[in-house]
Design an enzyme around this catalytic site. Sequence first.
Site, PDB file in Angstrom:
ATOM      1  N   ASP A 146      34.502 -36.569 -35.734  1.00  0.00           N
ATOM      2  CA  ASP A 146      34.394 -38.045 -35.482  1.00  0.00           C
ATOM      3  C   ASP A 146      32.750 -38.581 -35.158  1.00  0.00           C
ATOM      4  O   ASP A 146      32.228 -37.689 -34.636  1.00  0.00           O
ATOM      5  CB  ASP A 146      35.283 -38.398 -33.941  1.00  0.00           C
TER       6      ASP A 146
ATOM      7  N   HIS B  45      34.836 -29.761 -37.859  1.00  0.00           N
ATOM      8  CA  HIS B  45      36.143 -28.988 -38.744  1.00  0.00           C
ATOM      9  C   HIS B  45      35.745 -28.800 -40.138  1.00  0.00           C
ATOM     10  O   HIS B  45      34.685 -29.455 -40.628  1.00  0.00           O
ATOM     11  CB  HIS B  45      37.427 -30.020 -38.589  1.00  0.00           C
TER      12      HIS B  45
ATOM     13  N   SER C 133      25.907 -35.538 -30.343  1.00  0.00           N
ATOM     14  CA  SER C 133      24.826 -34.931 -30.986  1.00  0.00           C
ATOM     15  C   SER C 133      24.995 -35.582 -32.530  1.00  0.00           C
ATOM     16  O   SER C 133      25.704 -36.513 -32.846  1.00  0.00           O
ATOM     17  CB  SER C 133      24.503 -33.264 -30.958  1.00  0.00           C
TER      18      SER C 133
END
Length: 288
Positions: free
Chosen positions: A98, A154, A255
């Site tokens: 995300d 992921h 980050s």
Amino acid sequence: MTAPASLMRLLLQEDLNFLLTNRLPRRWATRIVGRIARSEHPLIARPALALWRFFAGVDLSDAAATSFRSLGEGFTRPLRAGARPFPTDPGVIASPCDAIVGAHGRVADGTAWQVKGYPYRLNELLPDPALAARYADGWFVTLRLTAGMYHRFHAPTDLTMEGVTYQSGDCWNVNPIALKRVERLFCRNERAVIEARLADGTPLLLVPVAAILVASIRLTFLDTPALLRDGGAGRRAVNAKLPAGAEMGWFEHGSTILVFLPANAPLLHDLTEGQPIRAGMPLARIGG
């Protein structure tokens, strides 16, 4: 305007934001916040979690749990099964996380951009000149995770992991305000360089960049309980196969992940700077 909105507007003012997040002692602040994030004592954890929810715009609608013992547990929360589906087409490369889409486009003779007017060289960001040369005319996209977002990342498609290099460094904030003021910021910060290859042999590079406050990266396919920096600098050879959507690791605070692709894997044309994107949404396609 409400008091919370007025306070947020003040904190987002560029000069004040840069002063608060970059001119204080960054490593000292990072260690302090790291201790707070790990604490499960109610007198520390409850106010920290409340402030996080107030300031970060946290969305827990798809989280596996909505109450946490510590701030760090909230940062690294898992999601419900199936909350982030990934494409089954092996030619599609999806977002690993995300994020907010930042600078992106074609790498120009080994140069990418953190924002317009602030270039950086791949051979400064990456540890190996041969690795930098592999993507010198490829594609790049900057994916910025904010403090309230889901912090795990992921495999963007079926991958074979080939190597990980830890590079120590500073912990500048990676928000747009800092990117417009600190030259070559990504080349200065602590980061991991993750080398991978798709099933058809196409190379792919992910570079998680740590930032101020917790500034910690964990990689599931190496050794989840250990911080990446605990293993020290240098390259580690890896031979691990991950299916699309498999967890690769997480940040312990917001980050950035830089994604680098070769010339035959162009970014999708409708990708725009400032666009929110979720893990599993398409970024690029092999052969265009």
